[in-house]
Write a protein that holds these residues in place. Structure first.
Motif, short mmCIF file in Angstrom:
data_model
loop_
_atom_site.label_atom_id
_atom_site.label_comp_id
_atom_site.label_asym_id
_atom_site.label_seq_id
_atom_site.Cartn_x
_atom_site.Cartn_y
_atom_site.Cartn_z
N ASP A 185 0.91 -1.32 -0.10
CA ASP A 185 0.00 0.09 0.06
C ASP A 185 0.84 1.48 0.17
O ASP A 185 0.34 2.49 0.00
N GLU A 186 2.19 1.00 0.31
CA GLU A 186 2.97 2.23 0.30
C GLU A 186 3.49 2.32 -1.35
O GLU A 186 3.25 1.46 -2.11
N GLY A 187 4.26 3.39 -1.49
CA GLY A 187 4.60 3.73 -3.13
C GLY A 187 5.62 2.50 -3.50
O GLY A 187 6.34 1.79 -2.65
N PRO A 188 6.09 2.61 -4.83
CA PRO A 188 7.00 1.70 -5.36
C PRO A 188 8.41 1.64 -4.59
O PRO A 188 8.84 0.53 -4.48
N GLU A 189 8.90 2.79 -4.16
CA GLU A 189 10.06 2.91 -3.75
C GLU A 189 10.36 2.05 -2.25
O GLU A 189 11.29 1.25 -2.24
N GLN A 190 9.42 2.50 -1.56
CA GLN A 190 9.37 1.62 -0.17
C GLN A 190 9.14 0.14 -0.60
O GLN A 190 9.86 -0.71 0.18
N ALA A 191 8.22 -0.25 -1.49
CA ALA A 191 8.13 -1.78 -1.59
C ALA A 191 9.44 -2.42 -2.37
O ALA A 191 9.74 -3.49 -2.01
N HIS A 192 9.96 -1.62 -3.12
CA HIS A 192 11.37 -2.17 -3.79
C HIS A 192 12.40 -2.33 -2.71
O HIS A 192 13.11 -3.15 -2.71
N HIS A 193 12.37 -1.25 -1.79
CA HIS A 193 13.33 -1.34 -0.65
C HIS A 193 13.25 -2.54 0.15
O HIS A 193 14.15 -3.26 0.56
N ARG A 194 11.71 -2.70 0.33
CA ARG A 194 11.46 -3.92 1.48
C ARG A 194 11.98 -5.11 0.67
O ARG A 194 12.50 -6.13 1.38
N LEU A 195 11.71 -5.32 -0.56
CA LEU A 195 11.88 -6.60 -1.21
C LEU A 195 13.29 -7.00 -1.45
O LEU A 195 13.70 -7.88 -1.18
N GLU A 196 14.08 -5.85 -1.61
CA GLU A 196 15.77 -5.91 -1.96
C GLU A 196 16.06 -6.54 -0.54
O GLU A 196 17.01 -7.28 -0.39
N GLY A 197 15.68 -5.64 0.31
CA GLY A 197 16.09 -5.97 1.97
C GLY A 197 16.13 -7.63 2.32
O GLY A 197 16.79 -8.21 2.70
N LEU A 198 14.78 -7.89 2.02
CA LEU A 198 14.45 -9.55 2.15
C LEU A 198 15.43 -10.18 1.33
O LEU A 198 16.00 -11.16 1.94
N LEU A 199 15.60 -9.84 0.23
CA LEU A 199 16.58 -10.86 -0.72
C LEU A 199 17.84 -10.81 -0.37
O LEU A 199 18.70 -11.89 -0.26
N GLU A 200 18.47 -9.63 0.16
CA GLU A 200 19.73 -9.67 0.63
C GLU A 200 19.86 -10.52 1.78
O GLU A 200 20.97 -11.12 2.17
N GLN A 201 18.99 -10.33 2.63
CA GLN A 201 19.07 -11.24 4.10
C GLN A 201 19.10 -12.61 3.65
O GLN A 201 19.86 -13.42 4.34
N ALA A 202 18.07 -13.08 2.73
CA ALA A 202 17.95 -14.37 2.40
C ALA A 202 19.33 -14.97 1.62
O ALA A 202 19.87 -16.06 1.83
N LEU A 203 20.10 -14.07 0.83
CA LEU A 203 21.33 -14.47 0.09
C LEU A 203 22.45 -14.56 1.39
O LEU A 203 23.25 -15.53 1.53
N GLU A 204 22.34 -13.63 2.39
CA GLU A 204 23.47 -13.78 3.49
C GLU A 204 23.27 -15.14 4.07
O GLU A 204 24.07 -15.77 4.61
N GLN A 205 21.95 -15.66 4.64
CA GLN A 205 21.63 -16.69 5.31
C GLN A 205 21.96 -18.02 4.39
O GLN A 205 21.44 -19.06 4.80
N GLY A 206 22.22 -17.66 2.95
CA GLY A 206 22.48 -19.01 2.14
C GLY A 206 21.08 -19.55 1.78
O GLY A 206 21.31 -20.76 1.31
N LEU A 207 19.87 -18.93 1.74
CA LEU A 207 18.68 -19.42 1.42
C LEU A 207 18.60 -19.48 -0.11
O LEU A 207 17.89 -20.42 -0.89
N ILE A 208 19.22 -18.30 -0.71
CA ILE A 208 18.92 -18.36 -1.98
C ILE A 208 20.40 -18.15 -2.74
O ILE A 208 21.46 -17.74 -2.06
N GLN A 209 20.50 -18.43 -3.97
CA GLN A 209 21.91 -18.22 -4.63
C GLN A 209 21.89 -16.96 -5.43
O GLN A 209 22.90 -16.48 -5.67
N ASP A 210 20.80 -16.45 -5.82
CA ASP A 210 20.76 -15.46 -6.74
C ASP A 210 19.47 -14.91 -6.90
O ASP A 210 18.46 -15.60 -6.62
N ALA A 211 19.23 -13.54 -7.06
CA ALA A 211 17.76 -13.04 -7.27
C ALA A 211 18.03 -11.86 -8.10
O ALA A 211 18.83 -11.18 -8.50
N VAL A 212 16.63 -11.67 -8.72
CA VAL A 212 16.44 -10.43 -9.77
C VAL A 212 15.13 -9.81 -9.18
O VAL A 212 14.19 -10.73 -9.26
#
Ligand code: FAD
Ligand code: ZN
Length: 473
Positions: free
Chosen positions: A292-319
């Protein structure tokens, strides 16, 4: 009385051009997968609810079975006539009016033959969202969606068709009209008849219109594709996404390598991100966040999630898709899998569900059982991981004619897969329903008490047995 008398009565009721007989009826007589080839007594296309009721009454008088049909995209043979030439196809396609959109009540009343996509578009034009979404949305109808309690790609957030329906108008099996439309979110006046008809696959009544729930359009939708090494990691990613994104997580889809490889082979025009070197990643996850927030916040949240998942070794790569067009491409990749599978050849489909926590164990044990019992069979695993719903499909070994494979192995493979589903506390149908395909399986696996209640309901609501005979129970 006999068939000619019925046909002539129907022509009077709905008009000569809307009672179709003879050759050229393939679209009504053969299903999307080309698995069932039936022969209809006729196809009748009423224009409105009153005509539907009269058609049912005529069929009752003549004791002729009716097969309701919407977009005919169902995958279990529920909307295809048998090949006796005695069943009438009742097509709801001409009941395609949008009757009302109530913006303040967040509801929309539509006729059963409205194409799902047309409903989505009409809601969007008023700044609202009708969140049912599935790959067949360009041809399936709301009536069919409700009759099969369709799921799709946003169940995680918005629920399945049942959760999106507030009221129904139904022509009963005795040709009466049940007025159940209305936009009430709370109504405890006795048994819920609406819920009885939803998911009944045309065996209890004919849905002619529905009041649907709408939600405000999200301000931003972000889509990402990530790769992981196994289903455990994908479940770990889901857990993390739920924690970080909360209710804004709207889609979480899993694809194994073969699913993507078949898309690459048969639909090479679809881009395949994150496919590095010569090999496809073993597992991919498509996730979507609607904010419900704008695209910037949404993008930020999603990138934050993916970065953490990468750090935890849950994912190998993401786009992350940069715009709507890239987002659509990612969805296209996921939604093209059934088509790519069809191009590869007939296959054995299972739309099973197990608790999300048991998906990795289900895949590991079932894959092992099948590899041992049917060496070389190819497993196409994909689906709505966020709902614990997997399309666990089995393709013939490379070089084996699919028709031979199905004839030889379908029954034994179904037994192995469904035994495994039961061992993991799951359901043999999470989405597509029972129809003809899983009738025997249901009879063997549903509890006797549940089956008996279902049969008694069928007899009570359709005493003459004219609605979709031979389906479900
Ligand atoms: P039909 O195929 O015409 O009919 C389906 C059943 O409902 C039949 O038993 C029929 O008799 C009955 N019926 C139809 N209309 C009515 C009515 N008005 N009143 C009473 N009974 C009626 N399903 C999912 O749940 N999730 C998915 O993600 C999904 N993806 C799909 C992707 C593809 C490419 C395809 C081909 C199918 C997919 N399906 C999916 C299955 C199918 O699209 C859905 O079951 C859809 O809801 C069926 O709608 P329809 O109008 O085509 O119904
Ligand atoms: Zn599905």
């Amino acid at each position: 009385m006999g068939t000619p008398a019925l046909l002539s009565e129907l022509r009077t009721l709905v008009g000569e051009p809307h009672v179709l007989t003879g050759p050229g009826l393939q679209a009504y007589e053969c299903d999307w997968r080309k698995r069932w080839h039936g022969r209809a007594l006729a196809v009748v296309r009423p224009a409105d609810t009153a005509q539907v009721a009269r058609v049912v009454q005529a069929c009752l008088t003549h004791r002729v079975g009716l097969v309701p049909q919407g977009g005919h995209t169902g995958l279990v043979g529920g909307g295809t006539p048998d090949n006796s030439g005695t069943q009438l196809v009742l097509s709801l396609q001409r009941l395609n009016r949008i009757r009302e959109i109530d913006v303040d009540n967040l509801t929309m009343t539509v006729e059963a033959g409205c194409i799902l996509q047309a409903v989505q578009v009409a809601a969007a034009e008023r700044g609202l969202l009708f969140p049912l979404s599935l790959a067949a949305e360009g041809s399936c109808t709301i009536g069919g969606n409700l009759a099969t309690n369709a799921g799709g790609t946003q169940v995680l957030r918005y629920g399945n068709a049942r959760d999106l329906c507030l009221g129904l108008e139904v022509v009963t099996a005795e040709g009466e009209l049940l007025h159940g439309l209305g936009g009430l979110r709370k109504d405890n006046t006795g048994y819920d008849l609406r819920d009885l008809y939803i998911g009944s696959e045309g065996t209890l009544g004919i849905i002619t219109a529905a009041t649907l729930k709408l939600v405000p359009q999200p301000a931003a939708t972000m889509t990402a594709l990530a790769t992981c090494t196994n289903p455990e990691a994908a479940v770990g990613l889901l857990r993390l996404a739920r924690t970080r994104l909360g209710a804004t997580l709207t889609g979480f889809e899993l694809m194994n390598a073969l699913a993507r490889e078949l898309v690459a082979r048969h639909l090479p025009q679809i881009p395949q991100p994150l496919w590095t070197d010569a090999s496809c990643p073993p597992w991919s996850v498509l996730l979507e966040q609607s904010d419900d927030e704008g695209p910037e916040q949404a993008h930020h949240r999603l990138e934050g999630l993916l970065e953490q998942a990468l750090e935890q070794g849950l994912i190998q790569d993401a786009v992350v898709a940069k715009n709507m067009s890239e987002s659509r491409q990612l969805w296209h990749l996921r939604e093209a899998i059934p088509l790519a599978q069809a191009e590869e050849g007939l296959n054995i489909k299972h739309d099973i569900s197990v608790p999300v926590s048991r998906i990795p164990a289900f895949i590991a044990t079932t894959n092992a059982i099948l590899a041992q019992a049917h060496p070389g069979c190819r497993l196409v695993n994909f689906g709505h991981l966020g709902d614990g719903n997997l399309h666990y499909n089995v393709q013939a070994p490379a070089g084996t004619p699919p028709g031979d494979f199905l004839a030889r192995c379908e029954q034994t493979i179904n037994t192995l897969v469904y035994d495994s589903v039961q061992a993991h506390a799951g359901s043999i149908s999470a989405e597509h329903g029972i129809g003809l395909l899983k009738r025997e399986e249901l009879a063997q696996r549903k509890s006797p008490v549940a089956l008996d209640l279902m049969k008694r309901l069928k007899r009570a609501l359709d005493p003459q047995g004219i609605l979709n005979p031979g389906r479900v129970v």
